[in-house]
Design a protein around this motif. Sequence first.
Motif, PDB file in Angstrom:
ATOM      1  N   VAL A 133      76.743  10.838  56.957  1.00  0.00           N
ATOM      2  CA  VAL A 133      78.017  11.290  56.378  1.00  0.00           C
ATOM      3  C   VAL A 133      79.048  10.208  56.656  1.00  0.00           C
ATOM      4  O   VAL A 133      79.452  10.005  57.797  1.00  0.00           O
ATOM      5  CB  VAL A 133      78.484  12.628  57.005  1.00  0.00           C
ATOM      6  N   SER A 134      79.448   9.488  55.632  1.00  0.00           N
ATOM      7  CA  SER A 134      80.395   8.391  55.820  1.00  0.00           C
ATOM      8  C   SER A 134      81.768   8.932  56.210  1.00  0.00           C
ATOM      9  O   SER A 134      82.058  10.126  56.049  1.00  0.00           O
ATOM     10  CB  SER A 134      80.521   7.569  54.539  1.00  0.00           C
ATOM     11  N   SER A 135      82.631   8.059  56.696  1.00  0.00           N
ATOM     12  CA  SER A 135      83.984   8.491  57.053  1.00  0.00           C
ATOM     13  C   SER A 135      84.718   9.004  55.819  1.00  0.00           C
ATOM     14  O   SER A 135      85.514   9.945  55.898  1.00  0.00           O
ATOM     15  CB  SER A 135      84.757   7.345  57.713  1.00  0.00           C
ATOM     16  N   GLU A 136      84.451   8.403  54.661  1.00  0.00           N
ATOM     17  CA  GLU A 136      85.093   8.873  53.427  1.00  0.00           C
ATOM     18  C   GLU A 136      84.615  10.275  53.054  1.00  0.00           C
ATOM     19  O   GLU A 136      85.384  11.108  52.593  1.00  0.00           O
ATOM     20  CB  GLU A 136      84.827   7.892  52.286  1.00  0.00           C
ATOM     21  N   GLN A 137      83.320  10.544  53.288  1.00  0.00           N
ATOM     22  CA  GLN A 137      82.801  11.891  53.037  1.00  0.00           C
ATOM     23  C   GLN A 137      83.407  12.892  54.012  1.00  0.00           C
ATOM     24  O   GLN A 137      83.718  14.024  53.639  1.00  0.00           O
ATOM     25  CB  GLN A 137      81.274  11.908  53.169  1.00  0.00           C
ATOM     26  N   LEU A 138      83.578  12.476  55.267  1.00  0.00           N
ATOM     27  CA  LEU A 138      84.206  13.342  56.260  1.00  0.00           C
ATOM     28  C   LEU A 138      85.596  13.742  55.771  1.00  0.00           C
ATOM     29  O   LEU A 138      85.988  14.908  55.853  1.00  0.00           O
ATOM     30  CB  LEU A 138      84.291  12.618  57.603  1.00  0.00           C
ATOM     31  N   PHE A 139      86.313  12.778  55.231  1.00  0.00           N
ATOM     32  CA  PHE A 139      87.647  13.081  54.698  1.00  0.00           C
ATOM     33  C   PHE A 139      87.560  14.033  53.511  1.00  0.00           C
ATOM     34  O   PHE A 139      88.375  14.963  53.386  1.00  0.00           O
ATOM     35  CB  PHE A 139      88.387  11.806  54.276  1.00  0.00           C
ATOM     36  N   ARG A 140      86.590  13.823  52.634  1.00  0.00           N
ATOM     37  CA  ARG A 140      86.453  14.686  51.453  1.00  0.00           C
ATOM     38  C   ARG A 140      86.166  16.138  51.854  1.00  0.00           C
ATOM     39  O   ARG A 140      86.665  17.074  51.225  1.00  0.00           O
ATOM     40  CB  ARG A 140      85.360  14.142  50.529  1.00  0.00           C
ATOM     41  N   LEU A 141      85.395  16.333  52.924  1.00  0.00           N
ATOM     42  CA  LEU A 141      85.149  17.687  53.444  1.00  0.00           C
ATOM     43  C   LEU A 141      86.463  18.308  53.926  1.00  0.00           C
ATOM     44  O   LEU A 141      86.773  19.471  53.621  1.00  0.00           O
ATOM     45  CB  LEU A 141      84.142  17.651  54.597  1.00  0.00           C
ATOM     46  N   PHE A 142      87.206  17.529  54.700  1.00  0.00           N
ATOM     47  CA  PHE A 142      88.503  17.961  55.223  1.00  0.00           C
ATOM     48  C   PHE A 142      89.423  18.335  54.062  1.00  0.00           C
ATOM     49  O   PHE A 142      90.107  19.369  54.085  1.00  0.00           O
ATOM     50  CB  PHE A 142      89.083  16.807  56.051  1.00  0.00           C
ATOM     51  N   TYR A 143      89.418  17.527  53.024  1.00  0.00           N
ATOM     52  CA  TYR A 143      90.279  17.736  51.852  1.00  0.00           C
ATOM     53  C   TYR A 143      89.908  19.030  51.121  1.00  0.00           C
ATOM     54  O   TYR A 143      90.780  19.822  50.770  1.00  0.00           O
ATOM     55  CB  TYR A 143      90.154  16.529  50.915  1.00  0.00           C
ATOM     56  N   LEU A 144      88.618  19.240  50.907  1.00  0.00           N
ATOM     57  CA  LEU A 144      88.166  20.448  50.214  1.00  0.00           C
ATOM     58  C   LEU A 144      88.545  21.708  50.992  1.00  0.00           C
ATOM     59  O   LEU A 144      88.981  22.706  50.411  1.00  0.00           O
ATOM     60  CB  LEU A 144      86.649  20.400  49.992  1.00  0.00           C
ATOM     61  N   ILE A 145      88.397  21.655  52.311  1.00  0.00           N
ATOM     62  CA  ILE A 145      88.732  22.821  53.131  1.00  0.00           C
ATOM     63  C   ILE A 145      90.231  23.109  53.074  1.00  0.00           C
ATOM     64  O   ILE A 145      90.647  24.269  53.020  1.00  0.00           O
ATOM     65  CB  ILE A 145      88.226  22.621  54.581  1.00  0.00           C
ATOM     66  N   HIS A 146      91.046  22.070  53.043  1.00  0.00           N
ATOM     67  CA  HIS A 146      92.499  22.308  52.972  1.00  0.00           C
ATOM     68  C   HIS A 146      92.884  22.977  51.647  1.00  0.00           C
ATOM     69  O   HIS A 146      93.828  23.765  51.598  1.00  0.00           O
ATOM     70  CB  HIS A 146      93.271  20.988  53.199  1.00  0.00           C
ATOM     71  N   LEU A 147      92.133  22.702  50.591  1.00  0.00           N
ATOM     72  CA  LEU A 147      92.420  23.326  49.298  1.00  0.00           C
ATOM     73  C   LEU A 147      92.175  24.834  49.343  1.00  0.00           C
ATOM     74  O   LEU A 147      92.866  25.603  48.668  1.00  0.00           O
ATOM     75  CB  LEU A 147      91.557  22.698  48.199  1.00  0.00           C
ATOM     76  N   ILE A 148      91.213  25.244  50.148  1.00  0.00           N
ATOM     77  CA  ILE A 148      90.919  26.669  50.276  1.00  0.00           C
ATOM     78  C   ILE A 148      91.934  27.332  51.213  1.00  0.00           C
ATOM     79  O   ILE A 148      92.435  28.427  50.947  1.00  0.00           O
ATOM     80  CB  ILE A 148      89.482  26.880  50.804  1.00  0.00           C
ATOM     81  N   ALA A 149      92.238  26.639  52.315  1.00  0.00           N
ATOM     82  CA  ALA A 149      93.184  27.198  53.293  1.00  0.00           C
ATOM     83  C   ALA A 149      94.562  27.442  52.677  1.00  0.00           C
ATOM     84  O   ALA A 149      95.250  28.404  53.032  1.00  0.00           O
ATOM     85  CB  ALA A 149      93.309  26.257  54.493  1.00  0.00           C
ATOM     86  N   GLN A 150      94.950  26.599  51.716  1.00  0.00           N
ATOM     87  CA  GLN A 150      96.290  26.736  51.132  1.00  0.00           C
ATOM     88  C   GLN A 150      96.431  27.993  50.275  1.00  0.00           C
ATOM     89  O   GLN A 150      97.539  28.374  49.910  1.00  0.00           O
ATOM     90  CB  GLN A 150      96.664  25.489  50.311  1.00  0.00           C
ATOM     91  N   LEU A 151      95.312  28.673  49.994  1.00  0.00           N
ATOM     92  CA  LEU A 151      95.351  29.912  49.222  1.00  0.00           C
ATOM     93  C   LEU A 151      95.672  31.129  50.087  1.00  0.00           C
ATOM     94  O   LEU A 151      95.930  32.213  49.558  1.00  0.00           O
ATOM     95  CB  LEU A 151      93.994  30.145  48.529  1.00  0.00           C
ATOM     96  N   GLU A 152      95.636  30.975  51.400  1.00  0.00           N
ATOM     97  CA  GLU A 152      95.859  32.104  52.301  1.00  0.00           C
ATOM     98  C   GLU A 152      97.339  32.239  52.654  1.00  0.00           C
ATOM     99  O   GLU A 152      97.893  31.369  53.333  1.00  0.00           O
ATOM    100  CB  GLU A 152      95.079  31.910  53.604  1.00  0.00           C
ATOM    101  N   PRO A 153      97.994  33.325  52.255  1.00  0.00           N
ATOM    102  CA  PRO A 153      99.390  33.516  52.655  1.00  0.00           C
ATOM    103  C   PRO A 153      99.580  33.441  54.177  1.00  0.00           C
ATOM    104  O   PRO A 153     100.566  32.867  54.646  1.00  0.00           O
ATOM    105  CB  PRO A 153      99.711  34.922  52.123  1.00  0.00           C
ATOM    106  N   GLU A 154      98.619  33.977  54.935  1.00  0.00           N
ATOM    107  CA  GLU A 154      98.751  33.964  56.394  1.00  0.00           C
ATOM    108  C   GLU A 154      98.738  32.538  56.942  1.00  0.00           C
ATOM    109  O   GLU A 154      99.464  32.208  57.887  1.00  0.00           O
ATOM    110  CB  GLU A 154      97.638  34.792  57.046  1.00  0.00           C
TER     111      GLU A 154
END
Length: 290
Positions: A134-155
Motif C-alpha cells: 500500500v503506497s503512501s499515496e494509497q494510504l492518503f486515498r483511503l484517508f480521503y475516502l473515509i473523510h467523505l463518509i464521515a462528513q455525512l454524519e451530523p454528529e
Amino acid sequence: MTRNFDIDTDPPTPELLEVARKELRETPELREASIKELRSLLKEATDLHYKDDDDFLLIFLRPCHFYPESALKMMRRIAEFKKNYNNLLHNLMPEDEKRAFTEHNVVNVLANRDQKGRRVLLVNCGALWDPKQVSSEQLFRLFYLIHLIAQLEPETQINGAVVIMDFDGLSLKQVKALSPSFSKLLLTFIQEALPLRLKEVHIIKQPYIFKLVWALFTPFIKEKLNKRMFFHGGDMKKFHQYVSPDVLPKNYGGSLPEIDYSGKDWLPCVGKYVDHIGRYNECGFVAKTD
C-alpha cells in the motif's frame, strides 16, 4: 459485542444541537440564513461548481461556524486542492482501493465514538504498514475516502474527529515512504481542504527513528494544527488524559476488547455512499472549455 460498521446520518438530537449552539453559533434562524447566503455566494462564484442543497452546504458551514464567506473560502481551497492533486483524486471511488481496504490493516475507524462524541480514525503507520503493498499515496486515498463518509454524519460535523497515528514498529521501510511530497500532501489536505472539525491528532508508540519523519512534517505544520498535535510514545496514561480508556480498546490501554476489525469491515459502509462520493467528486472549479 455487537458492532455496527455504518455511519449515523440521523438528524442531530436536542443535546447535540445545544453543543452546536454553544460551539458553532448554530440556531435554526442562523442555519437557515447562512444556507441561503452561501447558496447565493455560490451562484455568484461562477468559477465554482458545488451542489447547493441544504444538507450538502451544512458540510461546509458547520466547520466554519456558520460564516458563509468562510465556508465559500473553504470550498475554494478544496477546489484548489482537488485541482492540484487531480491525478490522485479524479473520480476516486471505494472500488479503486478495495484491495487496500480489505487486505491491509492500514486505515481503520474505531467502532465507537470517544467520550466527547467524536469519531476516532486510526492510521497504522508502523510495522502493520507495508509501503510495497500500500503506497503512501494509497494510504492518503483511503484517508480521503473515509473523510467523505464521515462528513455525512451530523454528529461528526458538530463534535468533530480525532486521529490516532500509531507508529509502533516504525522502521526505515516506512520512513522512506513518508516522503516530503507525501508530508506536504497530507498536511495541505488536513489544514486547507478538510471540511471536518479535526480536534486532536495523537502520535503514539513512536520509536526514536520517528524523529526522521517529524523533521519532514515540521515545515508544513501551521500553528493551529501544531496546538492540536500530541506525542505520547508508549505513555498510555498521558494519552488517556485526552481520550478516555473507557472508549479505547486494550491495544491502547483501554477497557474495551482488542481491535479485531479493520478497513475490510468498513468497506461495505463506504461503498453504500458512492452517490455522495460521486457528487463530491464533481465539485470544484468549473472545467474550462476552449
